[in-house]
Design a protein around this motif. Structure first.
Motif, PDB file in Angstrom:
ATOM      1  N   MET A 137       8.798   6.645  14.582  1.00  0.00           N
ATOM      2  CA  MET A 137       7.685   5.748  14.640  1.00  0.00           C
ATOM      3  C   MET A 137       7.740   4.817  13.428  1.00  0.00           C
ATOM      4  N   ARG A 138       7.655   3.518  13.708  1.00  0.00           N
ATOM      5  CA  ARG A 138       7.712   2.534  12.631  1.00  0.00           C
ATOM      6  C   ARG A 138       6.323   2.034  12.231  1.00  0.00           C
ATOM      7  N   TYR A 139       5.444   1.823  13.215  1.00  0.00           N
ATOM      8  CA  TYR A 139       4.148   1.207  12.940  1.00  0.00           C
ATOM      9  C   TYR A 139       3.007   2.202  13.070  1.00  0.00           C
ATOM     10  N   VAL A 140       2.024   2.023  12.208  1.00  0.00           N
ATOM     11  CA  VAL A 140       0.804   2.818  12.227  1.00  0.00           C
ATOM     12  C   VAL A 140      -0.366   1.841  12.205  1.00  0.00           C
ATOM     13  N   TYR A 141      -1.379   2.133  12.997  1.00  0.00           N
ATOM     14  CA  TYR A 141      -2.592   1.313  13.042  1.00  0.00           C
ATOM     15  C   TYR A 141      -3.731   2.170  12.515  1.00  0.00           C
ATOM     16  N   ALA A 142      -4.515   1.612  11.592  1.00  0.00           N
ATOM     17  CA  ALA A 142      -5.571   2.398  10.962  1.00  0.00           C
ATOM     18  C   ALA A 142      -6.812   1.542  10.749  1.00  0.00           C
ATOM     19  N   ALA A 143      -7.938   2.210  10.670  1.00  0.00           N
ATOM     20  CA  ALA A 143      -9.199   1.523  10.419  1.00  0.00           C
ATOM     21  C   ALA A 143      -9.303   1.144   8.945  1.00  0.00           C
ATOM     22  N   ILE A 144      -9.912  -0.003   8.682  1.00  0.00           N
ATOM     23  CA  ILE A 144     -10.268  -0.429   7.328  1.00  0.00           C
ATOM     24  C   ILE A 144     -11.723  -0.024   7.123  1.00  0.00           C
ATOM     25  N   THR A 145     -12.003   0.626   6.015  1.00  0.00           N
ATOM     26  CA  THR A 145     -13.358   1.110   5.769  1.00  0.00           C
ATOM     27  C   THR A 145     -13.974   0.456   4.542  1.00  0.00           C
ATOM     28  N   ASN A 146     -15.284   0.367   4.542  1.00  0.00           N
ATOM     29  CA  ASN A 146     -16.011  -0.067   3.343  1.00  0.00           C
ATOM     30  C   ASN A 146     -16.742   1.138   2.742  1.00  0.00           C
ATOM     31  N   HIS A 147     -16.271   2.310   3.014  1.00  0.00           N
ATOM     32  CA  HIS A 147     -16.773   3.615   2.564  1.00  0.00           C
ATOM     33  C   HIS A 147     -17.920   4.143   3.417  1.00  0.00           C
ATOM     34  N   THR A 148     -18.499   3.322   4.301  1.00  0.00           N
ATOM     35  CA  THR A 148     -19.551   3.816   5.187  1.00  0.00           C
ATOM     36  C   THR A 148     -19.274   3.479   6.646  1.00  0.00           C
ATOM     37  N   SER A 149     -18.471   2.439   6.901  1.00  0.00           N
ATOM     38  CA  SER A 149     -18.199   1.987   8.268  1.00  0.00           C
ATOM     39  C   SER A 149     -16.756   1.513   8.387  1.00  0.00           C
ATOM     40  N   TRP A 150     -16.291   1.449   9.629  1.00  0.00           N
ATOM     41  CA  TRP A 150     -14.968   0.888   9.905  1.00  0.00           C
ATOM     42  C   TRP A 150     -15.165  -0.598  10.186  1.00  0.00           C
ATOM     43  N   VAL A 199      -5.865  -2.381  10.377  1.00  0.00           N
ATOM     44  CA  VAL A 199      -4.650  -2.775   9.674  1.00  0.00           C
ATOM     45  C   VAL A 199      -3.431  -2.196  10.395  1.00  0.00           C
ATOM     46  N   LYS A 200      -2.339  -2.947  10.377  1.00  0.00           N
ATOM     47  CA  LYS A 200      -1.063  -2.494  10.926  1.00  0.00           C
ATOM     48  C   LYS A 200      -0.122  -2.284   9.749  1.00  0.00           C
ATOM     49  N   LEU A 201       0.436  -1.086   9.649  1.00  0.00           N
ATOM     50  CA  LEU A 201       1.336  -0.731   8.557  1.00  0.00           C
ATOM     51  C   LEU A 201       2.741  -0.530   9.094  1.00  0.00           C
ATOM     52  N   ASP A 202       3.728  -1.009   8.337  1.00  0.00           N
ATOM     53  CA  ASP A 202       5.142  -0.857   8.688  1.00  0.00           C
ATOM     54  C   ASP A 202       5.725   0.234   7.795  1.00  0.00           C
ATOM     55  N   LEU A 203       6.010   1.386   8.373  1.00  0.00           N
ATOM     56  CA  LEU A 203       6.499   2.522   7.599  1.00  0.00           C
ATOM     57  C   LEU A 203       7.900   2.290   7.045  1.00  0.00           C
ATOM     58  N   GLU A 204       8.682   1.416   7.674  1.00  0.00           N
ATOM     59  CA  GLU A 204      10.009   1.098   7.121  1.00  0.00           C
ATOM     60  C   GLU A 204       9.865   0.382   5.781  1.00  0.00           C
ATOM     61  N   ASP A 261      10.067  -3.469  22.152  1.00  0.00           N
ATOM     62  CA  ASP A 261       9.753  -3.267  20.739  1.00  0.00           C
ATOM     63  C   ASP A 261       8.589  -2.294  20.614  1.00  0.00           C
ATOM     64  N   GLU A 262       8.607  -1.494  19.569  1.00  0.00           N
ATOM     65  CA  GLU A 262       7.565  -0.484  19.381  1.00  0.00           C
ATOM     66  C   GLU A 262       6.164  -1.090  19.300  1.00  0.00           C
ATOM     67  N   ASP A 263       6.060  -2.318  18.783  1.00  0.00           N
ATOM     68  CA  ASP A 263       4.749  -2.946  18.646  1.00  0.00           C
ATOM     69  C   ASP A 263       4.455  -3.971  19.741  1.00  0.00           C
ATOM     70  N   ASP A 264       5.215  -3.934  20.838  1.00  0.00           N
ATOM     71  CA  ASP A 264       4.985  -4.857  21.954  1.00  0.00           C
ATOM     72  C   ASP A 264       3.869  -4.309  22.828  1.00  0.00           C
ATOM     73  N   GLY A 265       2.662  -4.745  22.520  1.00  0.00           N
ATOM     74  CA  GLY A 265       1.524  -4.252  23.272  1.00  0.00           C
ATOM     75  C   GLY A 265       0.222  -4.730  22.679  1.00  0.00           C
ATOM     76  N   TYR A 266      -0.785  -3.928  22.886  1.00  0.00           N
ATOM     77  CA  TYR A 266      -2.145  -4.306  22.514  1.00  0.00           C
ATOM     78  C   TYR A 266      -2.778  -3.237  21.654  1.00  0.00           C
ATOM     79  N   LEU A 267      -3.635  -3.671  20.773  1.00  0.00           N
ATOM     80  CA  LEU A 267      -4.443  -2.772  19.987  1.00  0.00           C
ATOM     81  C   LEU A 267      -5.862  -2.901  20.530  1.00  0.00           C
TER      82      LEU A 267
END
Length: 120
Positions: A1-14, A18-23, A61-67
């Protein structure tokens, strides 16, 4: 797995995603952010989930799609289901579907393909 998608938080809410490239993380150990989107003032999201454009294409491609995710706007009291282009550096919104009632902040989701459903 190359890409990870994660929530950005302000410490109380999402408040975004963000999309992260592990490579990139493995090469230099620095910032591996390759795309991001903030939902806007007063908006809080749910868990982002990746949906492949062509789930049965092994050469895609691993990221060819939708979030996809749910977003609630506290100012307008409207919930939307957002569909974003996972390849876009700004995670461009390709569809925003207004929902008939509120979806709670931090809502978790799961995408199940038709093929996976058929196995049940």
């Amino acid at each position: 797995m190359r890409y990870v998608y994660a929530a950005i938080t302000n410490h109380t809410s999402w408040v975004g995603v963000v999309k992260l490239d592990l490579e990139l993380a493995n090469v230099g150990g620095g910032d591996c952010t390759v795309a991001s989107r903030l939902y806007g003032p007063g908006c809080n999201g749910g868990e982002p989930f990746f949906v492949p454009r062509e789930p049965n294409n092994p050469s895609a491609d691993e990221d060819d799609g939708y979030l996809v995710t749910y977003v609630y706007d506290e100012d307008t009291q409207i919930s939307k289901f957002l569909v974003m282009d996972a390849k876009s550096p700004t995670l461009d919104i390709v569809a925003a579907v207004r929902l008939p009632q509120r979806v709670p902040d931090g809502f978790h989701g799961l995408f199940v393909s038709e093929g996976d459903l058929a196995k049940l």
